[in-house]
Each structure stands twice: as structure tokens, then as C-alpha cells.
Motif scaffolding. Structure first.
Motif, short mmCIF file in Angstrom:
data_model
loop_
_atom_site.label_atom_id
_atom_site.label_comp_id
_atom_site.label_asym_id
_atom_site.label_seq_id
_atom_site.Cartn_x
_atom_site.Cartn_y
_atom_site.Cartn_z
N GLU A 121 0.74 -1.32 0.04
CA GLU A 121 -0.15 0.07 -0.01
C GLU A 121 0.78 1.19 0.03
O GLU A 121 0.42 2.20 -0.60
N ALA A 122 2.06 1.25 0.50
CA ALA A 122 2.71 2.32 0.55
C ALA A 122 3.55 2.84 -0.85
O ALA A 122 4.47 3.60 -0.86
N SER A 123 3.43 1.94 -1.77
CA SER A 123 4.04 2.19 -2.75
C SER A 123 3.55 3.17 -3.78
O SER A 123 2.07 3.77 -3.42
N GLU A 124 4.19 3.65 -4.58
CA GLU A 124 3.86 4.76 -5.73
C GLU A 124 3.64 4.00 -7.06
O GLU A 124 4.59 3.27 -7.48
N LEU A 125 2.87 4.77 -8.01
CA LEU A 125 2.84 4.62 -9.39
C LEU A 125 3.31 6.08 -9.87
O LEU A 125 2.64 7.07 -9.53
N ARG A 138 6.96 14.50 -14.83
CA ARG A 138 6.73 13.30 -13.95
C ARG A 138 5.52 13.75 -13.16
O ARG A 138 5.44 14.89 -12.62
N GLN A 139 4.86 12.70 -12.49
CA GLN A 139 3.74 12.98 -11.64
C GLN A 139 3.75 11.66 -10.84
O GLN A 139 3.59 10.48 -11.44
N ARG A 140 3.43 11.60 -9.57
CA ARG A 140 3.45 10.42 -8.63
C ARG A 140 1.98 10.14 -8.16
O ARG A 140 1.29 11.29 -7.77
N PHE A 141 1.55 9.12 -8.06
CA PHE A 141 0.38 8.70 -7.45
C PHE A 141 0.32 7.55 -6.43
O PHE A 141 1.27 6.67 -6.51
N ALA A 142 -0.72 7.49 -5.58
CA ALA A 142 -0.51 6.29 -4.68
C ALA A 142 -0.97 5.20 -5.44
O ALA A 142 -1.84 5.31 -6.20
N ALA A 143 -0.41 4.07 -4.88
CA ALA A 143 -0.37 2.76 -5.69
C ALA A 143 -1.98 2.25 -5.86
O ALA A 143 -2.40 1.82 -6.81
#
Length: 244
Positions: A121-125, A138-143
Motif C-alpha cells: 500500500e505504501a508504494s507509488e505509481l 513526472r507525476q506521482r500517484f498512490a498505488a
């Protein structure tokens, strides 16, 4: 509800329609790879997708469009077309970043979803697109939720910091970003898992159409430019302004 969605920001032209049919949301769409020619192809593609769905322009209740980041010309084409169609049809416009639409497409890939679930759950896409000149978008999202963790940004690969989070990174800039993050982690002593996937990923309007009903209308959509254009006027080529 019948929403037309489209994207022309990168090396493709993508069009889709989402509509309610017997209580279910049905999406029809197409995506064609092209480095140029989006302006000439977009409206014919819209007509083709409407015909395939058995719909007419009068059935459209909304427009959804990506606003960037992307190429300057491609981004302007999509936003201008959305404004014109919305005005002509009298319907609202909703928007999304290209990177968000790419994240939705990546999360639907079975291998990417399996790796995200494995990392936890703590990982990112992370969506990373080659912006050239040693930079990436770049843009980061909750997995799990795919909620944005950051805004779309342009960063230099030389400026990448070590990440404390495990991440699956997708897009044309994924391999370069993984290499830069690995170098930053090695120098800082940090640990983490970072994997590159889907190097050929492009925004797919079907995923924008599918989520259009969750978005708020935008009165005046504008292109999302994250840096100045590469093309500049030639020195001494401009004409002097006539006196008032």
C-alpha cells in the motif's frame, strides 16, 4: 450522459466516447500513433467514433480533454478543439493531465497492477515521460487509490533525489528515471525497489472518458505548459512596432 474525450498531447491522437447504456458505462474509442497530423485527424476521428457508437453530435452532453504536459502544438490542438466543440454544442468541459490519464491506463495493465500489489500500500505509481534535454515530465500517484501525490512537473534527471518509497515507474522516461534514482540512492545509502515498465505508454482517451463523470467542469480550460517553448524567434527577425 454521453461524453467525448480526446488527447493530442504526445505522439498519438486518441478519441473515445463514454455513455450510459442499460445502467452501465460503455466506452468506445480508438488511438492512432502519429508524430504530427493531429489537427487534421482529430475531427474525422471524432466523427468515426460517433458513427461506430451510433450517435450524433446532438447526443453529446460533455467534452473531456487532456491539457498537458505534452508537445506545445499537440496540447494547443486538443484544448482549442475542446473549446470550439463545447461552444458549438453548448456542453461543459472537464480536463485531466496527460500523466493522470497515463496512470489510469498503467494501473489497468495486469503486470503493473500485480507488481504494485506485491510492493504494498505504501508504494507509488510514477508516470515519467521523456521531455528531452535531460528532463522528464513526472507525476506521482498512490498505488492503490491512484490519488495524485504530486502535481505534474518537469525535472532534470541530474536533480533526482533518492526516494523513500518503492515505486513502479511507467512511460518513455521510466528507464532513465529508475537509473537516476538508483544512482541517488547509492550515493545516499537509501534502499528501495524501483522498476520501469510500459516504455511505449501514451495517453488513452478511453480512460479519460471512463472517469469524466467524476470531474468538475472547467470554465476556461488552458494548456498546461511546464517549460518555455523550444522554438524561439530568430535574432533580428522581428519587425519594429509602428509608432502610435
Amino acid at each position: 450522459m454521453c461524453v467525448i474525450a480526446f488527447d493530442t498531447c504526445f505522439d498519438a491522437c486518441s478519441v473515445a466516447i463514454a455513455r450510459e447504456l442499460e445502467g452501465a458505462r460503455v466506452v468506445t474509442g480508438t488511438c492512432e500513433a502519429m508524430a504530427t497530423g493531429q489537427a487534421e485527424r482529430l475531427l474525422p476521428m471524432l466523427g468515426e467514433v460517433l458513427d461506430e457508437a451510433g450517435l450524433a453530435h446532438r447526443d453529446v452532453t460533455g467534452i473531456a480533454v487532456t491539457t498537458g504536459p505534452g508537445t506545445f502544438t499537440g496540447t494547443r490542438i486538443g484544448v482549442a478543439a475542446a473549446r470550439g466543440l463545447a461552444l458549438a454544442l453548448g456542453v461543459p468541459i472537464v480536463t485531466a493531465s496527460t500523466l493522470e490519464v497515463m496512470a489510469l491506463a498503467a494501473a489497468a495493465d495486469a503486470n503493473v497492477r500485480r507488481r504494485l500489489d506485491h510492493l504494498g500500500e505504501a508504494s507509488e505509481l510514477v508516470v515519467a515521460v521523456d521531455a528531452r534535454r535531460g528532463e522528464i515530465y513526472r507525476q506521482r500517484f498512490a498505488a492503490r487509490s491512484l490519488s495524485p501525490i504530486s502535481h505534474p512537473e518537469v525535472i532534470g534527471l541530474a536533480d533526482v533525489d533518492a526516494s523513500p518509497h518503492d515505486a513502479i515507474i511507467v512511460g518513455s522516461g521510466a528507464a532513465a528515471l529508475v537509473a537516476a534514482m538508483s544512482a541517488a540512492m547509492a550515493s545516499s545509502g537509501a534502499a528501495g525497489v524501483h522498476e520501469a515498465h510500459l516504455s511505449g505508454l501514451l495517453p488513452d482517451a478511453r480512460f479519460l472518458a471512463l472517469t469524466a463523470h467524476k470531474r468538475q467542469p472547467v470554465a476556461h480550460p488552458a494548456p498546461l505548459y511546464l517549460r518555455a517553448p523550444d522554438a524561439k524567434p530568430q535574432a533580428g527577425a522581428s519587425l519594429a512596432r509602428a509608432p502610435a
